[in-house]
Design a protein around this motif. Sequence first.
Motif, PDB file in Angstrom:
ATOM      1  N   TYR A 481      48.911  10.527 -32.944  1.00  0.00           N
ATOM      2  CA  TYR A 481      48.635   9.434 -32.441  1.00  0.00           C
ATOM      3  C   TYR A 481      47.172   8.924 -32.761  1.00  0.00           C
ATOM      4  CZ  TYR A 481      47.550   5.464 -29.271  1.00  0.00           C
ATOM      5  OH  TYR A 481      46.944   4.410 -28.653  1.00  0.00           O
ATOM      6  N   ILE A 484      46.981   7.986 -36.249  1.00  0.00           N
ATOM      7  CA  ILE A 484      47.244   6.557 -36.422  1.00  0.00           C
ATOM      8  C   ILE A 484      46.336   5.392 -36.171  1.00  0.00           C
ATOM      9  CG2 ILE A 484      49.011   4.762 -35.472  1.00  0.00           C
ATOM     10  CD1 ILE A 484      51.071   6.963 -35.327  1.00  0.00           C
ATOM     11  N   GLN A 485      45.464   5.697 -34.934  1.00  0.00           N
ATOM     12  CA  GLN A 485      44.388   4.870 -34.354  1.00  0.00           C
ATOM     13  C   GLN A 485      43.350   4.882 -35.547  1.00  0.00           C
ATOM     14  OE1 GLN A 485      45.376   2.917 -31.997  1.00  0.00           O
ATOM     15  NE2 GLN A 485      47.264   4.365 -32.452  1.00  0.00           N
ATOM     16  N   SER A 570      52.739   1.758 -38.882  1.00  0.00           N
ATOM     17  CA  SER A 570      51.997   3.001 -38.209  1.00  0.00           C
ATOM     18  C   SER A 570      51.517   2.340 -36.931  1.00  0.00           C
ATOM     19  CB  SER A 570      50.778   3.228 -39.172  1.00  0.00           C
ATOM     20  OG  SER A 570      51.060   3.342 -40.499  1.00  0.00           O
ATOM     21  N   GLY A 574      52.665   4.140 -33.188  1.00  0.00           N
ATOM     22  CA  GLY A 574      51.757   4.675 -32.340  1.00  0.00           C
ATOM     23  C   GLY A 574      52.051   4.189 -31.158  1.00  0.00           C
ATOM     24  N   LYS A 578      52.824   6.086 -27.731  1.00  0.00           N
ATOM     25  CA  LYS A 578      52.033   5.975 -26.340  1.00  0.00           C
ATOM     26  C   LYS A 578      53.075   5.588 -25.108  1.00  0.00           C
ATOM     27  CE  LYS A 578      47.987   3.362 -24.696  1.00  0.00           C
ATOM     28  NZ  LYS A 578      46.828   2.618 -24.954  1.00  0.00           N
ATOM     29  N   GLU A 590      42.500   8.005 -28.019  1.00  0.00           N
ATOM     30  CA  GLU A 590      42.344   7.217 -29.376  1.00  0.00           C
ATOM     31  C   GLU A 590      41.542   7.929 -30.484  1.00  0.00           C
ATOM     32  OE1 GLU A 590      43.194   3.918 -29.398  1.00  0.00           O
ATOM     33  OE2 GLU A 590      44.155   4.634 -27.578  1.00  0.00           O
TER      34      GLU A 590
END
Length: 592
Positions: A481, A484-485, A570, A574, A578, A590
Motif C-alpha cells: 500500500y 502505491i502511495q 494503482s 490502493g 485500504k 502512507e
Amino acid sequence: MNIQETLSNQVKLAVKNKYNVDLSTVEFQATRKEFPGDITVVVFSMLREVKGNPVQIGETIGAFLVEHVDYVKGFNVVKGFLNIEIHDDVFLNDFNAILKDDNFGIKAIDANGKAVMVEYSSPNTNKPLHLGHIRNILLGYSVSEILKASGKKVYKTQIINDRGIHICKSMLAWKRFGNGETPESSGLKGDKLVGDYYVKFDQEYKKEIQELIQKDSTEEEAKKNAPILLEAQDMLRKWEAGDEEVVSLWKTMNQWVYDGFDETYKALGVDFDCLYYESQTYLLGKEFVAEGLKTGVFYKKEDGSVWCDLTEDGLDEKIVQRADGTAVYMTQDIGTAIQRVKDYPDVGGMVYTVGNEQEYHFKVLFLIIKKLGFEWAENLYHLSYGMVDLPSGKMKSREGTVVDADDLIHEMEDTAEDISKELGKLDGYSDDAKRALYHTIGMGALKYYILKVDPRKRILFDPKESVDFQGNTGPFIQYTYARIQAILRKADFDYSHTISDKDLHEKEKQLIKLVQQFPEVVLNAADSHSPALIANYTYDLVKEFNSFYQNVSILGADSETDKVFRVQLSMIVGRTIKEAFKLLGIDVPERM
C-alpha cells in the motif's frame, strides 16, 4: 447487471436454442491462468439436464455466445470447461465505474432494515486481557465492520463478567495482602494489579491445601475446606446480600479493571456501542422460566428443578432453574438476549463471539429461545473460534502463565522496530513518527496473522513470523500500500480524466478482475462471518499488483494513455487494500 448474470442468461438461451432444455443454473469459476479466457462456464454441471459430450456442448454454447453476445470475442473448451474471452471495452467500462464510486464494495447501511448485535470480548474482571481475548476481540470487531459494509446496522456489545467467586478471590487477596496498594501507588495498570492478586490467591490457596493434607485431610477435603476459599465464598454471599463494605471494595477494584481494559481496547483500536454487566443481568430470565412452564416449553421435576427436554431435537435435557429457585447460566443468557431486544427494538439477530468449547451451550440456548416463540431466534449465530497456542504451549490464568495482551502489543511494536531497523526503511522519520509507525505495523501484523485463519481453526501464534515483510503477512500488504502511495506522489501529471479506449495488458486485466470481486467478497465474508475471506482476498490482490508492478512500467509507460491508466489502476488497488484492511481493523501507512 454484471457480466456473470448476463452470461448466465445467454448460456441458458443457448442451451434452450440448441438442446430445447430449460437449464436451471449456470456454474462459473475463474479461468485457470494457463488457458486464454476471462470467465469459465462449468459444462460438467449441466450434464444432469443436457445429454451429450461435454466438449461438444461447450463448443456449441461458445459458438452461440460469439455470434449473439457482442462483448464475447472468443472461447476455448478444455474437457468440460468453456473458457470465455471478453472484449477489453467491458473491463474498461467497469473500471471507470469503479473509479467514480468512492464506496465501491461498501454498501450503505439500510436504516429501515433489522440490526445485528455482535457480542465480543466479554472478559472477567479478575485479570487482564490475554492472547485468547485478542482473537475473540479482533474477530468480533472485524465481523461487526464486515456486516456494516454489507449494509446492516450493527451494535457492538460485550457482557462483562463482573461478579462471582473468581472476582471475590482477587478482592480477598488484595484485602489480606495489598496494604492499600492502588494502580496509582504501584504504577501498574488496574487490570494487571487485580490480576496479580488473583494469582496471589491461588498461591495461598495451594499452601493452605498442603497444610490441611499434612494434618490428615484428604486432598478433596482440603480443597473444600481451605480457610481462604471459605472466606472468599463468604465474601460472595455478602456481596449478594448487598454488604456495604464488600460492595464498595467490589466497585473500586472493578473500576481499576475497567480503566485498564479501556487502555487495551484503545491500543487495539476497537470499541463498543453498549455494555452489559453480569451483576445486572444474572437475575434475568427467571420470568421466562415461569412463562415456559405455562406453555409447556419447560417442565418441573419432583425436586422442584425446572428443565427443558430437547431430546427430540437431538440434544439432551437442560436445567434452567435449580430446585432452590436460583437461575443457571443458561437462564441468564436467555434473559439477557431478550433484554437486548427490549433495549434495542430494531435488533433482528445476534452474533456471539465465543470459543468453540461453548458450541453445545449455544445450540441449546438458540433452540430454547426459538421454542419460547421469539422470531429473531432464527438469526442467532455462534461465531465459534479455535484456541490460540504459542510455541511454548497453553496459557493458565491462575498460575500467571498467560500471554498478557498489553505485553503482546508491546512485543509486536518492538519486533516491528527491530525488523524495520534491519531493513533500514525509516531514514528521515522523527522519533514520534517512528513510534506511530511501529504501532501501525505491529498491530497490522498481529491482526492479520490472526484474522487470515478461518475462525474455526486453532492458531499457533508466532510474533516474529507475523511481522515478516514477505509472504502472507500484514506488513507485506501494508508495504505494498505504501509503495502505491509513493507512485501516486511521484505522478506529477493530471491523471483524473477517463480512459475509454485502450488495449489492456494482461496484467492490467487481471488486476481489474480482482478488484471487481471485492463487493462479492465482502458479502460472502458477511454471510459466513469470516474475516479470513477479506484477508486472503487482499493478499491475492497485493500479489497480483506486485506482479503488475514488476512486469509493467507505470510512470515510464510508452504512451500518455497507458501512464494515466496505470496510475489510476494503482490508485484503485490502493483504495481497495485500504477499505479491505479497514474491515479487519488494520491501518495502512502512507509511507514505510
